[in-house]
Write an enzyme that holds these catalytic residues in place. Structure first.
Site, short mmCIF file in Angstrom:
data_model
loop_
_atom_site.label_atom_id
_atom_site.label_comp_id
_atom_site.label_asym_id
_atom_site.label_seq_id
_atom_site.Cartn_x
_atom_site.Cartn_y
_atom_site.Cartn_z
N SER A 185 0.85 -1.19 0.00
CA SER A 185 0.00 0.00 0.00
C SER A 185 0.89 1.24 0.00
O SER A 185 1.85 1.31 0.75
CB SER A 185 -0.92 0.02 1.23
N ALA A 219 -11.00 3.60 8.66
CA ALA A 219 -10.91 2.78 9.86
C ALA A 219 -9.46 2.37 10.07
O ALA A 219 -8.66 2.35 9.12
CB ALA A 219 -11.78 1.54 9.74
N ASP A 226 -0.57 -8.91 7.29
CA ASP A 226 -0.38 -10.36 7.43
C ASP A 226 -1.36 -11.11 6.52
O ASP A 226 -0.99 -12.10 5.89
CB ASP A 226 -0.61 -10.76 8.89
#
Length: 306
Positions: A185, A219, A226
Site C-alpha cells: 500500500s 478505519a 499479514d
C-alpha cells in the site's frame, strides 16, 4: 512425510484473541487448500492496540529447538516459508539460518518475506537493528517481498514521493535478489480515498510493473498486512507468472473483508459512534466464501512491460 507443493511454514506473531500474525494468515491459506505449520515469534493475549497486551516472546534457542524437532521427526518438508513480525535480532538471525537450510534441502522452496519494520505515523515497531538483517541477509533469500511504503523506503534508503521513486525503490530491492516486489500500500494514488499498490515482477529478461488502485476505508485495521501476504503467497503460487492476477485476487478478497468488518463494527458500535479496537477485528471466518472465490469485478490491475 511425503512432500507437498502446498505446505507452508509460517513464522510470525500470534494472539489468543483477534487476528494478526499467524491468526490472520493461517485460516485463509488453509481455506485455499494449504497445510500451514505455525511457529509463533511472540504469543500475546491480544494485539498491541489494546490497553493490555501481555504474553510470551520466543527466543532464538526456542525457535531452533522447534525446527530441530521437525527435522528429527522428518516433518520438515515445505513448499513455502512465510515470515512476518519478529521482535528480536537473535530470533531474526535464526530465521535466516532456517530459510537457508530449507532452500538448501529443497531449492524449489518459495520464500515469501514480509519485512515487518514499522509504518508511517508510528515509526519503527521493532528494534532498528533488524533492518540491515532483512536487507542484507533475509531479502536476498526471498522470492517475494511485501514491504509497505515506510519499510520499502528504509530498505532502499530513499524517500518515495512519486511513482517513479517507487519504481526505483523496487529496482533497488530487486538488486538484493528478490524477483517479485510488491509495495502492498502506498499513498501515491491521485484521490485521498484511494490507496495504490505497486508491484514489480522479473520474468526472464523482462520486467512487469503492476499498478492497482483500491478503496481506502475510514478505519484503523490490524492484521491486514499479514492477511495480504498470506493471500499473495497462495495466489502467486497458483499464478506464478502473473503477479497482476495474484494481486487482483488478493486485493479483491481484502476489500470485501475490510468492508464487511467495518459494516459489522459500526453496527455493533451504534449510530454515530466510532468502533473500538475489539469491534474492528477482521471478520475472517465470516468471509470464508470470498476467500475461496474472490470476486472478479472489485479491482483491476494495470500492467506495464519493460
Amino acid at each position: 512425510m511425503a512432500y507437498s507443493d502446498q505446505r507452508v511454514l509460517s513464522i510470525q506473531s500470534h494472539v489468543v484473541s483477534g487476528y494478526v500474525g499467524n491468526k490472520s494468515a493461517t485460516f485463509p491459506m488453509q481455506v485455499l487448500g494449504y497445510e500451514v505449520d505455525a511457529i509463533n515469534s511472540v504469543q500475546l493475549c491480544s494485539h498491541t492496540g489494546y490497553k493490555v497486551f501481555q504474553g510470551q516472546v520466543l527466543n532464538a534457542e526456542e525457535l531452533k529447538t522447534l525446527y530441530e524437532g521437525l527435522k528429527i521427526n522428518e516433518i520438515d518438508q515445505y513448499s513455502h516459508v512465510l515470515t512476518g513480525y519478529v521482535g528480536s535480532e537473535s530470533f531474526l538471525k535464526e530465521v535466516v539460518n532456517i530459510v537457508k537450510e530449507m532452500k538448501q534441502k529443497n531449492p524449489k522452496t518459495l520464500f515469501v518475506c514480509d519485512p515487518v519494520l514499522g509504518d508511517f505515523g508510528v515509526g519503527y515497531y521493532v528494534p532498528k537493528e533488524l533492518m540491515p538483517i532483512y536487507r542484507d541477509q533475509l531479502l536476498p533469500l526471498s522470492d517475494i517481498a511485501t514491504p509497505n511504503q515506510f519499510e520499502a523506503e528504509l530498505l532502499a534508503d530513499m524517500t518515495i514521493k512519486t511513482e517513479e521513486d517507487a519504481l526505483k525503490c523496487m529496482d533497488i530491492i530487486h538488486g538484493l535478489g528478490v524477483k517479485n516486489v510488491v509495495l502492498s500500500s502506498t499513498e501515491l494514488a491521485e484521490r485521498d480515498d484511494t490507496l495504490l499498490l505497486l508491484g514489480s515482477q522479473l520474468v526472464g529478461d523482462k520486467k512487469k510493473i503492476i499498478k492497482l488502485e483500491m478503496k481506502k476505508f475510514d478505519a484503523h485495521y490490524t492484521g491486514t498486512g499479514d492477511l495480504f501476504t498470506a493471500l499473495l503467497l497462495v495466489w502467486s503460487h497458483k499464478h506464478p507468472d502473473n503477479l497482476a492476477l495474484a494481486c487482483e485476487k488478493t486485493i479483491s478478497t481484502m476489500q470485501v473483508i475490510l468492508k464487511r468488518t467495518l459494516d459489522a463494527a459500526r453496527e455493533i458500535a451504534g449510530p454515530g459512534k466510532k468502533p473500538n479496537v475489539a469491534q474492528i477485528e477482521l471478520r475472517l471466518v465470516q468471509s470464508k466464501k470470498v476467500i475461496e472465490e474472490p470476486p472478479t469485478d472489485v479491482v483491476k490491475a494495470v500492467v506495464i512491460e519493460k
